[in-house]
Design a protein around this motif. Sequence first.
Motif, mmCIF file in Angstrom:
data_model
loop_
_atom_site.group_PDB
_atom_site.id
_atom_site.type_symbol
_atom_site.label_atom_id
_atom_site.label_comp_id
_atom_site.label_asym_id
_atom_site.label_seq_id
_atom_site.Cartn_x
_atom_site.Cartn_y
_atom_site.Cartn_z
ATOM 1 N N CYS A 82 91.712 40.272 19.719
ATOM 2 C CA CYS A 82 90.500 39.955 18.958
ATOM 3 C C CYS A 82 89.483 41.089 18.930
ATOM 4 O O CYS A 82 88.667 41.156 18.027
ATOM 5 C CB CYS A 82 89.861 38.679 19.490
ATOM 6 S SG CYS A 82 89.331 38.778 21.202
ATOM 7 N N LEU A 83 89.505 42.011 19.880
ATOM 8 C CA LEU A 83 88.428 43.000 19.948
ATOM 9 C C LEU A 83 88.869 44.441 20.181
ATOM 10 O O LEU A 83 88.040 45.295 20.437
ATOM 11 C CB LEU A 83 87.444 42.624 21.057
ATOM 12 C CG LEU A 83 86.667 41.336 20.835
ATOM 13 C CD1 LEU A 83 85.854 40.987 22.063
ATOM 14 C CD2 LEU A 83 85.771 41.466 19.618
ATOM 15 N N GLY A 84 90.127 44.754 20.125
ATOM 16 C CA GLY A 84 90.590 46.102 20.394
ATOM 17 C C GLY A 84 91.862 46.056 21.206
ATOM 18 O O GLY A 84 92.508 45.017 21.289
ATOM 19 N N VAL A 85 92.204 47.176 21.822
ATOM 20 C CA VAL A 85 93.429 47.238 22.615
ATOM 21 C C VAL A 85 93.160 47.954 23.936
ATOM 22 O O VAL A 85 92.249 48.765 24.046
ATOM 23 C CB VAL A 85 94.573 47.960 21.858
ATOM 24 C CG1 VAL A 85 94.993 47.176 20.633
ATOM 25 C CG2 VAL A 85 94.188 49.373 21.474
ATOM 26 N N MET A 86 93.987 47.638 24.927
ATOM 27 C CA MET A 86 93.934 48.317 26.217
ATOM 28 C C MET A 86 95.036 49.367 26.225
ATOM 29 O O MET A 86 96.171 49.064 25.850
ATOM 30 C CB MET A 86 94.147 47.318 27.354
ATOM 31 C CG MET A 86 94.109 47.949 28.722
ATOM 32 S SD MET A 86 92.536 48.691 29.112
ATOM 33 C CE MET A 86 91.687 47.305 29.801
ATOM 34 N N THR A 87 94.694 50.577 26.629
ATOM 35 C CA THR A 87 95.672 51.664 26.677
ATOM 36 C C THR A 87 95.671 52.290 28.062
ATOM 37 O O THR A 87 94.872 51.922 28.924
ATOM 38 C CB THR A 87 95.338 52.755 25.638
ATOM 39 O OG1 THR A 87 94.181 53.479 26.086
ATOM 40 C CG2 THR A 87 95.100 52.175 24.258
ATOM 41 N N ASN A 88 96.547 53.273 28.233
ATOM 42 C CA ASN A 88 96.574 54.000 29.499
ATOM 43 C C ASN A 88 95.267 54.768 29.731
ATOM 44 O O ASN A 88 94.957 55.131 30.857
ATOM 45 C CB ASN A 88 97.764 54.959 29.531
ATOM 46 C CG ASN A 88 97.739 55.953 28.394
ATOM 47 O OD1 ASN A 88 97.411 55.609 27.247
ATOM 48 N ND2 ASN A 88 98.092 57.193 28.664
ATOM 49 N N ALA A 89 94.478 54.974 28.677
ATOM 50 C CA ALA A 89 93.198 55.677 28.799
ATOM 51 C C ALA A 89 92.014 54.712 28.853
ATOM 52 O O ALA A 89 90.874 55.141 28.907
ATOM 53 C CB ALA A 89 93.032 56.635 27.625
ATOM 54 N N GLY A 90 92.281 53.411 28.815
ATOM 55 C CA GLY A 90 91.217 52.416 28.849
ATOM 56 C C GLY A 90 91.131 51.640 27.554
ATOM 57 O O GLY A 90 92.034 51.689 26.722
ATOM 58 N N VAL A 91 90.026 50.953 27.363
ATOM 59 C CA VAL A 91 89.829 50.124 26.177
ATOM 60 C C VAL A 91 89.572 51.017 24.968
ATOM 61 O O VAL A 91 88.796 51.964 25.031
ATOM 62 C CB VAL A 91 88.637 49.163 26.371
ATOM 63 C CG1 VAL A 91 88.350 48.383 25.095
ATOM 64 C CG2 VAL A 91 88.912 48.213 27.522
#
Length: 119
Positions: A66-75
Amino acid sequence: MQITCASSAATDTVKALDEIYLQSGRSSLESADFIALHVSANHDVNALNERFAGPRRTGLHGGTSCLGVMTNAGVVSDQGFGLGLFMIHDPEGSYGTGMAAIDSSARDAARKAVRRALE
């Protein structure tokens, strides 16, 4: 095995896709053995389908948030827009994805999803 990650917080879906192509390299995308693509739900699904549609030997798993994605570098999120790509290059590997509805038991649904992925 080689893993490549790319992400974009661009609010325009085509621009976000162009950014992940630049980060990961088009040949890397075309040679990946498994791709997980996750996007915020407000991205243009038609643009995503156009870019990733067609015959491919690569396994593709997608999901929305709903608001973005989580990656290895953070949100990764800007005004609720985020797109993240996780690719595995491993021609000797075996990858699958499966899903199942959670009816009365989450545990049973998990078992069904794993079986479907293994198939």
